[in-house]
Design a protein around this motif. Sequence first.
Motif, PDB file in Angstrom:
ATOM      1  N   LYS A 184       0.703  -1.158   0.250  1.00 52.35           N
ATOM      2  CA  LYS A 184       0.358  -0.031   0.270  1.00 52.35           C
ATOM      3  C   LYS A 184       0.564   1.362  -0.580  1.00 52.35           C
ATOM      4  CE  LYS A 184      -3.055   2.242   2.831  1.00 52.35           C
ATOM      5  NZ  LYS A 184      -3.713   2.655   4.547  1.00 52.35           N
ATOM      6  N   ARG A 185       0.927   2.067  -0.964  1.00 51.04           N
ATOM      7  CA  ARG A 185       1.340   3.283  -0.834  1.00 51.04           C
ATOM      8  C   ARG A 185       1.113   4.751   0.005  1.00 51.04           C
ATOM      9  NH1 ARG A 185       2.670   6.418  -5.890  1.00 51.04           N
ATOM     10  NH2 ARG A 185       3.738   9.114  -4.669  1.00 51.04           N
ATOM     11  N   ILE A 186       1.779   4.936   1.226  1.00 50.63           N
ATOM     12  CA  ILE A 186       2.044   5.706   2.144  1.00 50.63           C
ATOM     13  C   ILE A 186       2.517   6.517   1.990  1.00 50.63           C
ATOM     14  CG2 ILE A 186       1.755   3.502   3.166  1.00 50.63           C
ATOM     15  CD1 ILE A 186       3.988   4.038   4.354  1.00 50.63           C
ATOM     16  N   ALA A 187       3.229   7.586   1.172  1.00 46.53           N
ATOM     17  CA  ALA A 187       4.177   8.467   1.395  1.00 46.53           C
ATOM     18  C   ALA A 187       4.520   8.323  -0.631  1.00 46.53           C
ATOM     19  CB  ALA A 187       5.099   9.147   1.796  1.00 46.53           C
ATOM     20  N   SER A 188       4.410   9.606  -0.632  1.00 49.42           N
ATOM     21  CA  SER A 188       5.112  10.277  -2.054  1.00 49.42           C
ATOM     22  C   SER A 188       6.554  10.190  -2.070  1.00 49.42           C
ATOM     23  CB  SER A 188       4.461  10.965  -2.657  1.00 49.42           C
ATOM     24  OG  SER A 188       4.887  12.375  -2.238  1.00 49.42           O
ATOM     25  N   SER A 189       7.048  10.717  -0.735  1.00 53.30           N
ATOM     26  CA  SER A 189       8.362  10.857  -0.811  1.00 53.30           C
ATOM     27  C   SER A 189       9.062  10.760   0.834  1.00 53.30           C
ATOM     28  CB  SER A 189       8.845  12.294  -0.967  1.00 53.30           C
ATOM     29  OG  SER A 189       8.211  13.396   0.444  1.00 53.30           O
ATOM     30  N   PHE A 190       9.859  10.670   1.149  1.00 51.42           N
ATOM     31  CA  PHE A 190      10.873  10.059   1.900  1.00 51.42           C
ATOM     32  C   PHE A 190      10.626  11.392   2.719  1.00 51.42           C
ATOM     33  CE2 PHE A 190      13.980   9.606   5.446  1.00 51.42           C
ATOM     34  CZ  PHE A 190      13.690   8.473   5.987  1.00 51.42           C
ATOM     35  N   ALA A 191      10.894  12.923   3.018  1.00 53.85           N
ATOM     36  CA  ALA A 191      10.280  13.621   3.198  1.00 53.85           C
ATOM     37  C   ALA A 191       8.950  13.438   3.720  1.00 53.85           C
ATOM     38  CB  ALA A 191      10.695  14.948   2.626  1.00 53.85           C
ATOM     39  N   GLU A 192       7.970  13.468   3.198  1.00 50.32           N
ATOM     40  CA  GLU A 192       6.767  13.160   3.953  1.00 50.32           C
ATOM     41  C   GLU A 192       6.682  11.830   4.365  1.00 50.32           C
ATOM     42  OE1 GLU A 192       1.889  11.730   2.107  1.00 50.32           O
ATOM     43  OE2 GLU A 192       3.723  12.052  -0.007  1.00 50.32           O
ATOM     44  N   PHE A 193       6.835  10.785   4.457  1.00 50.05           N
ATOM     45  CA  PHE A 193       7.101   9.806   5.355  1.00 50.05           C
ATOM     46  C   PHE A 193       7.622  10.540   6.995  1.00 50.05           C
ATOM     47  CE2 PHE A 193       9.484   6.817   6.943  1.00 50.05           C
ATOM     48  CZ  PHE A 193       8.229   5.699   7.417  1.00 50.05           C
ATOM     49  N   LEU A 194       8.768  11.257   6.430  1.00 49.18           N
ATOM     50  CA  LEU A 194       9.033  11.231   7.750  1.00 49.18           C
ATOM     51  C   LEU A 194       8.458  11.901   8.420  1.00 49.18           C
ATOM     52  CD1 LEU A 194      11.978  11.247   9.465  1.00 49.18           C
ATOM     53  CD2 LEU A 194      12.869  12.570   8.145  1.00 49.18           C
ATOM     54  N   GLU A 195       8.069  13.893   8.202  1.00 44.16           N
ATOM     55  CA  GLU A 195       6.813  14.278   9.018  1.00 44.16           C
ATOM     56  C   GLU A 195       5.846  13.569   9.317  1.00 44.16           C
ATOM     57  OE1 GLU A 195       4.576  18.376   7.968  1.00 44.16           O
ATOM     58  OE2 GLU A 195       6.052  17.270   6.538  1.00 44.16           O
ATOM     59  N   ARG A 196       5.353  12.686   8.965  1.00 41.70           N
ATOM     60  CA  ARG A 196       3.838  12.020   9.304  1.00 41.70           C
ATOM     61  C   ARG A 196       4.185  10.658  10.494  1.00 41.70           C
ATOM     62  NH1 ARG A 196      -0.111  10.584   4.033  1.00 41.70           N
ATOM     63  NH2 ARG A 196      -1.208  10.023   6.584  1.00 41.70           N
ATOM     64  N   ALA A 197       5.819   9.729   9.931  1.00 41.19           N
ATOM     65  CA  ALA A 197       5.889   9.677  10.959  1.00 41.19           C
ATOM     66  C   ALA A 197       6.223   9.750  12.366  1.00 41.19           C
ATOM     67  CB  ALA A 197       7.512   8.388  10.757  1.00 41.19           C
ATOM     68  N   MET A 198       6.809  11.194  12.551  1.00 41.28           N
ATOM     69  CA  MET A 198       7.210  11.691  13.486  1.00 41.28           C
ATOM     70  C   MET A 198       6.412  12.449  14.327  1.00 41.28           C
ATOM     71  SD  MET A 198      11.508  13.229  12.583  1.00 41.28           S
ATOM     72  CE  MET A 198      10.775  14.709  11.418  1.00 41.28           C
ATOM     73  N   ALA A 199       5.115  12.634  13.246  1.00 43.42           N
ATOM     74  CA  ALA A 199       4.299  13.113  14.507  1.00 43.42           C
ATOM     75  C   ALA A 199       2.661  12.095  14.666  1.00 43.42           C
ATOM     76  CB  ALA A 199       2.908  14.860  12.761  1.00 43.42           C
ATOM     77  N   SER A 200       3.733  11.278  14.460  1.00 47.59           N
ATOM     78  CA  SER A 200       2.776   9.742  14.582  1.00 47.59           C
ATOM     79  C   SER A 200       2.816   9.086  16.293  1.00 47.59           C
ATOM     80  CB  SER A 200       3.235   8.651  13.707  1.00 47.59           C
ATOM     81  OG  SER A 200       4.289   8.229  14.578  1.00 47.59           O
ATOM     82  N   ASP A 201       3.390   9.998  16.948  1.00 46.12           N
ATOM     83  CA  ASP A 201       3.398   9.163  18.041  1.00 46.12           C
ATOM     84  C   ASP A 201       3.713   7.922  18.409  1.00 46.12           C
ATOM     85  OD1 ASP A 201       3.077   9.933  21.464  1.00 46.12           O
ATOM     86  OD2 ASP A 201       0.654   9.138  21.336  1.00 46.12           O
ATOM     87  N   GLY A 202       4.226   7.288  17.080  1.00 48.28           N
ATOM     88  CA  GLY A 202       4.928   5.905  17.503  1.00 48.28           C
ATOM     89  C   GLY A 202       3.931   5.045  16.543  1.00 48.28           C
ATOM     90  N   PHE A 203       3.052   5.663  16.124  1.00 46.88           N
ATOM     91  CA  PHE A 203       1.974   4.189  15.637  1.00 46.88           C
ATOM     92  C   PHE A 203       1.958   4.261  14.044  1.00 46.88           C
ATOM     93  CE2 PHE A 203       0.216   5.377  19.607  1.00 46.88           C
ATOM     94  CZ  PHE A 203      -0.394   5.107  20.455  1.00 46.88           C
TER      95      PHE A 203
END
Length: 152
Positions: free
Chosen positions: A127-146
């Motif tokens: 499943k596609r979850i981000a269009s770039s590593f920058a997008e992934f990193l930003e969303r992951a760091m805001a995820s509270d570990g989930f």
Amino acid sequence: MSMKIQLAEFSRLHFPRPPATPEQITAFEARVGWKLDADLRAFYLHSDGGTLFEEEPDASYRILPLAEIRRARVAIMGRDDDPYGAPSQYTVVDMQDTNYVILDVAQQAGGSYPLFDAWHETYPVAKRIASSFAEFLERAMASDGFSYWLDG
């Protein structure tokens, strides 16, 4: 958020490793046969992997060091044959539960590789979850570990 700001936040709130050297990046690119995109290059020159929220071994987000990035089908299925996944997909984050976040170097768009959730029960479907590593990193760091891409 710019990659520079994200990297500062990563260093301040998470657990970076020492940076990769330009020589390590060159050796990595020669080994895998593709070039890091700008986001990944910036990340690895800042930190050769690391974890979010918790240190190893408890971290659920473990961004792999260059030396541990490999074809997704090998990491997940243990086979380097086409029926077990595309040869263009590589692991980038170990979610510590036999699942990975992978990138696909054959789908580069706008200078970035898209990232996918590679759940071991359904791989090679991902499943596609981000269009770039920058997008992934930003969303992951805001995820509270989930895993931000999962419902609930």
